[in-house]
Design an enzyme around this catalytic site. Structure first.
Site, mmCIF file in Angstrom:
data_model
loop_
_atom_site.group_PDB
_atom_site.id
_atom_site.type_symbol
_atom_site.label_atom_id
_atom_site.label_comp_id
_atom_site.label_asym_id
_atom_site.label_seq_id
_atom_site.Cartn_x
_atom_site.Cartn_y
_atom_site.Cartn_z
ATOM 1 N NE ARG A 78 -2.250 -1.998 3.152
ATOM 2 C CZ ARG A 78 -2.676 -2.281 4.377
ATOM 3 N NH1 ARG A 78 -3.793 -1.749 4.833
ATOM 4 N NH2 ARG A 78 -1.980 -3.084 5.154
ATOM 5 N NE ARG A 128 28.916 20.687 -3.464
ATOM 6 C CZ ARG A 128 29.694 20.656 -4.557
ATOM 7 N NH1 ARG A 128 30.117 21.785 -5.106
ATOM 8 N NH2 ARG A 128 30.049 19.512 -5.073
ATOM 9 C CB ALA A 169 41.331 43.304 -7.226
HETATM 10 C C1 UD1 Z 1 -1.530 -7.722 12.398
HETATM 11 C C2 UD1 Z 1 -2.211 -8.670 13.399
HETATM 12 C C3 UD1 Z 1 -3.443 -7.988 13.979
HETATM 13 C C4 UD1 Z 1 -3.029 -6.681 14.633
HETATM 14 C C5 UD1 Z 1 -2.279 -5.794 13.638
HETATM 15 C C6 UD1 Z 1 -1.687 -4.618 14.385
HETATM 16 C C7 UD1 Z 1 -1.814 -10.972 12.677
HETATM 17 C C8 UD1 Z 1 -2.369 -12.150 11.963
HETATM 18 N N1 UD1 Z 1 -2.579 -9.874 12.726
HETATM 19 O O1 UD1 Z 1 -2.403 -7.535 11.306
HETATM 20 O O2 UD1 Z 1 -4.061 -8.823 14.948
HETATM 21 O O3 UD1 Z 1 -4.177 -6.021 15.130
HETATM 22 O O4 UD1 Z 1 -1.200 -6.499 13.042
HETATM 23 O O5 UD1 Z 1 -1.087 -3.710 13.500
HETATM 24 O O6 UD1 Z 1 -0.717 -11.043 13.189
HETATM 25 N N2 UD1 Z 1 5.083 -9.761 8.178
HETATM 26 C C9 UD1 Z 1 6.143 -10.555 7.879
HETATM 27 N N3 UD1 Z 1 5.923 -11.738 7.255
HETATM 28 C C10 UD1 Z 1 4.681 -12.165 6.922
HETATM 29 C C11 UD1 Z 1 3.583 -11.336 7.238
HETATM 30 C C12 UD1 Z 1 3.809 -10.149 7.870
HETATM 31 O O7 UD1 Z 1 7.296 -10.217 8.164
HETATM 32 O O8 UD1 Z 1 4.571 -13.264 6.374
HETATM 33 C C13 UD1 Z 1 5.325 -8.484 8.855
HETATM 34 C C14 UD1 Z 1 4.945 -7.291 8.006
HETATM 35 O O9 UD1 Z 1 6.073 -6.846 7.254
HETATM 36 C C15 UD1 Z 1 4.502 -6.273 9.053
HETATM 37 C C16 UD1 Z 1 3.992 -7.133 10.206
HETATM 38 O O10 UD1 Z 1 4.508 -8.422 9.999
HETATM 39 O O11 UD1 Z 1 5.586 -5.493 9.507
HETATM 40 C C17 UD1 Z 1 2.478 -7.166 10.314
HETATM 41 O O12 UD1 Z 1 1.904 -7.757 9.153
HETATM 42 P P1 UD1 Z 1 0.567 -7.226 8.509
HETATM 43 O O13 UD1 Z 1 0.253 -8.058 7.331
HETATM 44 O O14 UD1 Z 1 0.647 -5.756 8.327
HETATM 45 O O15 UD1 Z 1 -0.503 -7.574 9.656
HETATM 46 P P2 UD1 Z 1 -1.922 -6.902 9.885
HETATM 47 O O16 UD1 Z 1 -2.857 -7.375 8.860
HETATM 48 O O17 UD1 Z 1 -1.741 -5.442 10.018
HETATM 49 CA CA CA Z 2 -0.030 -3.769 9.554
#
Ligand code: UD1
Ligand code: CA
Length: 502
Positions: free
Chosen positions: A22, A345, A435
């Site tokens: 996003r 710089r 100068a």
């Molecule tokens: C998640 C939580 C939700 C919480 C919210 C808070 C879960 C299933 N849901 O949802 O309960 O309210 O965060 O913001 O945990 N990431 C990885 N690998 C993956 C998936 C995600 O590293 O396979 C990382 C993403 O880069 C991110 C974080 O985990 O930094 C959260 O993932 P995201 O998909 O944004 O979770 P939400 O849907 O926001």
């Molecule tokens: Ca998130």
């Protein structure tokens, strides 16, 4: 595994493998700058400040870049990196980090996109978790709009958490719950491993949810507790550029108040930008629209006037940056003065009370104490001694079209206006350059150099040369004007005056 988690090592895992679709960016979300520093570094920093022993970052998208950003900023700290090549959910992400957890007794999970999270909050969560000896402690908050967050389902007493249901999977009744998962939790390592192994992707997104660990633990009789974060802003995640801008403004507001508390004065504080790693001494005054970026360090009693931008600069005490000056990668000793409209710089060093005035550009220039270049100059690849005076319009010709060369100007030299110093060249101590001189050879100490050709004077020049030419030109203009008027009159069939007459 040590049974008493309060005595065991705490390892934080930061989930930073996602792309951040996003954001609509070629740069992975966690590397987008927040107060001048990649977002993910704020969380590594908060984790270490909260007292964790090791930080394991889970990387995936642009793994090499994320890893080098973290490793570069936290050299010498206990870091680990886990690669999650396919992003199959937050539970899968934590599982990829298991091999990097070392002797962890407690695992603190943090998501990489919540840069406002404070270390105090993490420390309090850890304290509560270990004091109570719970299996898992989940940070929660009350959301004004809980859309998108996992909802916290508590037992009848309200004491324990039974499960977390993700927004996509929640029933209309569950969606009414406004207590949500902040995305931070502490968990006993001995319970985490077997629970992760039992996760299944039976949900709307087909992912392995870390949040499902809660239900697995609760149904096997373990106590999962909540730690409520008082300020929901702190737990806000960044998913879009608009959210990034909003949260950054909140963080900036905090930053300004912090520095004002520490003795920094600000005019129109709302217009001032101060990056996360900046340091400012007491009694320094910041004017409107000042931007202090990167690792800029400012001493006490300095004045930074309106619109100045300092990026990665080091200023001693009582330095005066006059309006609309721009400086990057430069060092200014006590009492130095630049601007208005100066441009320093990288590699510029000003000695004590040295002065660089308006429309002067410097680059890789060492300018010693009390030296002055007050107006309109380019000073590049040079060393300028103490008490040197550089006249207006002086240029170091440092580039011959292929290579860069150095100009050395020794102490107490006087350089007259409009001088070109063709490098490589050395001007000896106490030399004087007249100068308009083009200096192409080294100048001996104490000497005078001038390359001015003799001026010729021609008396009566105006009357004999300029005036006749001016008169001729005026006559030509008058004739052209008369001709235009005649042709307009001929082309106009009837004037209004003629009409009125009939
Ligand atoms: C998640 C939580 C939700 C919480 C919210 C808070 C879960 C299933 N849901 O949802 O309960 O309210 O965060 O913001 O945990 N990431 C990885 N690998 C993956 C998936 C995600 O590293 O396979 C990382 C993403 O880069 C991110 C974080 O985990 O930094 C959260 O993932 P995201 O998909 O944004 O979770 P939400 O849907 O926001
Ligand atoms: Ca998130």
């Amino acid at each position: 595994m040590p049974p008493n988690p309060s005595r065991a090592t705490i390892v934080a895992t930061i989930l930073a493998a996602g792309k951040g679709t996003r954001m609509r960016s070629r740069l992975v979300k966690v590397l987008h700058p927040f107060l001048g520093r990649p977002m993910v570094l704020h969380l590594v920093d908060a984790a270490f400040r909260a007292g964790v022993d090791r930080v394991v970052s889970v990387v995936g998208h642009q793994a090499a870049e994320v890893e080098s950003a973290v490793a570069g900023a936290f050299r010498g700290w206990n870091l680990g990196f886990a690669h999650q090549t396919e992003q199959r959910g937050t539970g899968h992400a934590v599982a990829s980090a298991l091999s990097e957890l070392g002797d962890a007794g407690t695992v603190l999970v943090i998501y990489g996109d919540t840069p406002l999270l404070r270390s105090q909050t993490l420390a309090q969560l850890l304290t509560a978790h270990r004091k109570e000896g719970h299996a898992m402690t989940v940070a929660t908050f009350r959301a004004a709009d809980p859309t998108g967050y996992g909802r916290i389902v508590r037992d009848a007493s309200g004491d324990r958490i039974l499960r977390i249901v993700e927004h996509a999977d929640a029933t209309p009744e569950e969606r009414q719950i406004n207590e949500v998962n902040a995305g931070i939790c502490a968990i006993r390592r001995d319970l985490l491993e077997p629970a992760l192994a039992r996760l299944e992707p039976h949900n709307k997104q087909g992912e392995l949810y870390l949040t499902d660990v809660v239900e697995l633990l609760a149904t096997s009789g373990e106590h999962v507790a909540a730690y409520t974060i008082a300020d929901p802003v702190e737990a806000s995640g960044i998913n879009t550029r608009a959210q990034l801008a909003t949260l950054e403004e909140i963080a900036l507001q905090r930053m300004r108040l912090t520095w004002m508390d520490r003795g920094v004065s600000m005019q129109d504080p709302g217009s001032i930008r101060i990056d996360a790693e900046v340091d400012i001494g007491e009694d320094t005054l910041l004017g409107p629209n000042v931007q202090l970026l990167g690792k800029t360090r400012i001493g006490h009693g300095c004045r930074i006037d309106a619109g100045a931008l300092l990026d990665g600069c080091e200023l001693g005490d009582f330095v005066h940056i006059k309006a609309y000056s721009v400086a990057a990668g430069s060092r200014l000793a006590t009492g130095a003065e630049i601007g208005p409209f100066a441009h320093l710089r990288p590699g510029t060093e000003l000695g004590e009370k040295a002065k660089v005035g308006n429309f002067v550009e410097t680059k890789m220039a060492k300018i010693a104490a009390h030296a002055k270049a007050s107006h309109l100059s380019y000073l590049g690849d040079c060393e300028i001694g103490r008490d040197v005076n550089i006249g207006a319009g002086t240029i170091t010709c440092n580039y011959d079209g292929v290579d860069k060369h150095k100009t050395i100007i020794e102490d107490e030299v006087f350089i007259g206006s409009d001088t070109q110093l063709v490098a490589p060249v050395r001007v000896g101590r106490r030399a004087t350059i007249g100068a308009g001189t083009t200096v192409t050879r080294d100048v001996p100490e104490g000497s005078l150099v001038v390359t001015r050709s003799e001026a010729r004077t021609i008396l009566g020049y105006y009357d004999r040369h300029r005036l006749p030419r001016l008169e001729k030109k005026r006559a030509q203009r008058a004739a052209a004007k008369a001709e235009r008027a005649a042709s307009i009159a001929a082309a106009t069939p009837e004037t209004n005056a003629d009409k009125e007459g009939t």
